[in-house]
Design a protein around this motif. Sequence first.
Motif, short mmCIF file in Angstrom:
data_model
loop_
_atom_site.label_atom_id
_atom_site.label_comp_id
_atom_site.label_asym_id
_atom_site.label_seq_id
_atom_site.Cartn_x
_atom_site.Cartn_y
_atom_site.Cartn_z
N VAL A 14 -3.27 -11.73 5.22
CA VAL A 14 -3.92 -11.10 4.07
C VAL A 14 -4.60 -9.78 4.47
O VAL A 14 -4.69 -8.85 3.66
N HIS A 17 -3.24 -6.46 3.40
CA HIS A 17 -3.42 -6.21 1.97
C HIS A 17 -4.80 -5.61 1.70
O HIS A 17 -4.95 -4.75 0.83
N ASN A 20 -4.41 -1.99 2.83
CA ASN A 20 -3.61 -1.23 1.88
C ASN A 20 -4.39 -0.92 0.61
O ASN A 20 -4.33 0.20 0.09
N LYS A 21 -5.12 -1.90 0.12
CA LYS A 21 -5.91 -1.70 -1.10
C LYS A 21 -6.94 -0.59 -0.89
O LYS A 21 -7.11 0.28 -1.74
#
Length: 116
Positions: A14, A17, A20-21
């Motif tokens: 996770v 992610h 990236n966010k």
Amino acid sequence: MTKHKIYTMSFASVYPHYINKAERKGRTKAEVDEIIRWHTGYSQEDLEGQLEKQTNFETFFEEAPELHPSRTLIKGVICGVRVEEIEEPIMREIRYLDKMIDELAKGKKMEKILRK
């Protein structure tokens, strides 16, 4: 009672992610790491070790050296649920982290995210 699926997912799966966010909104991996270290008490080296070991979320938070006392000041809704009303301790920690990453992506200043 069966555990929620996220408990057995590796934190490392996770983590990209989260990065990236943050990066999509002009923030950095370093800021994501700072939030995670603040929340859990892991050093950068220990955080990288947890990622390398593919530690699951449950173990990641259970082994956290020192959960920051100010994390309980985190309020608001994540995934349609108020974080301050989550009773299950590990899920609450996961959602605290989700909320802080959301705040980072929304452009909040680090001082506010880290409840300084």
